[in-house]
Design a protein around this motif. Structure first.
Motif, short mmCIF file in Angstrom:
data_model
loop_
_atom_site.label_atom_id
_atom_site.label_comp_id
_atom_site.label_asym_id
_atom_site.label_seq_id
_atom_site.Cartn_x
_atom_site.Cartn_y
_atom_site.Cartn_z
N LEU A 1 53.35 9.60 49.05
CA LEU A 1 54.67 9.41 49.66
C LEU A 1 55.73 9.12 48.60
CD1 LEU A 1 56.39 9.10 52.26
CD2 LEU A 1 55.92 6.66 52.06
N PHE A 2 55.45 8.16 47.72
CA PHE A 2 56.42 7.83 46.68
C PHE A 2 56.59 8.97 45.69
CE2 PHE A 2 55.39 3.25 47.72
CZ PHE A 2 56.59 3.03 48.38
N GLY A 3 55.55 9.74 45.44
CA GLY A 3 55.67 10.91 44.59
C GLY A 3 56.56 11.98 45.19
N GLY A 4 56.46 12.17 46.50
CA GLY A 4 57.34 13.12 47.18
C GLY A 4 58.80 12.70 47.13
N ILE A 5 59.04 11.41 47.32
CA ILE A 5 60.41 10.90 47.20
C ILE A 5 60.89 11.04 45.76
CG2 ILE A 5 61.83 8.82 47.39
CD1 ILE A 5 59.96 7.95 49.69
N GLY A 6 59.99 10.82 44.80
CA GLY A 6 60.34 10.97 43.39
C GLY A 6 60.71 12.40 43.03
N ILE A 7 59.99 13.37 43.60
CA ILE A 7 60.34 14.78 43.37
C ILE A 7 61.74 15.07 43.91
CG2 ILE A 7 59.78 17.15 44.11
CD1 ILE A 7 57.95 16.33 41.99
N GLY A 8 62.05 14.51 45.07
CA GLY A 8 63.38 14.70 45.64
C GLY A 8 64.48 14.12 44.78
N TYR A 9 64.27 12.89 44.30
CA TYR A 9 65.25 12.28 43.40
C TYR A 9 65.37 13.05 42.09
CZ TYR A 9 66.14 7.92 45.99
OH TYR A 9 66.54 7.00 46.90
N LEU A 10 64.25 13.51 41.58
CA LEU A 10 64.25 14.24 40.31
C LEU A 10 65.04 15.53 40.42
CD1 LEU A 10 63.01 14.15 37.42
CD2 LEU A 10 61.19 15.57 38.33
N THR A 11 64.82 16.30 41.47
CA THR A 11 65.56 17.56 41.62
C THR A 11 67.03 17.32 41.90
OG1 THR A 11 64.92 17.68 43.94
CG2 THR A 11 63.56 18.87 42.36
N TYR A 12 67.34 16.28 42.67
CA TYR A 12 68.75 15.94 42.92
C TYR A 12 69.43 15.53 41.62
CZ TYR A 12 72.88 13.56 44.65
OH TYR A 12 74.18 13.16 44.86
N GLY A 13 68.75 14.71 40.81
CA GLY A 13 69.33 14.27 39.56
C GLY A 13 69.54 15.40 38.57
#
Length: 68
Positions: free
Chosen positions: A12-24
């Motif tokens: 779950l936290f990895g999926g959120i991290g992927i989202g933040y990474l692509t947004y950033g």
């Protein structure tokens, strides 16, 4: 049950991290980029579910409060 819940929360936290990474990367925003990388990496170093939840929740909330 402990190892399966750690795996579930890490995914779950990895999926959120992927989202933040692509947004950033798209918006050239430093805070979401760094938080995305840290959300992807930190589950490898945390061994208890409680610490995983505490650190993960704090990391997910940081971009809401820090806007750079």
């Amino acid at each position: 049950m402990d190892s399966s819940s750690i795996i579930a929360w890490s995914v779950l936290f990895g999926g959120i991290g992927i989202g933040y990474l692509t947004y950033g990367r798209r918006k050239k925003a430093v805070v979401p980029l760094c938080i995305g990388l840290s959300l992807l990496v930190f589950p490898y170093f945390v061994t208890t579910v409680s610490m995983l939840l505490i650190v993960g929740t704090i990391l997910v909330a940081i971009p809401y409060f820090i806007k750079l």
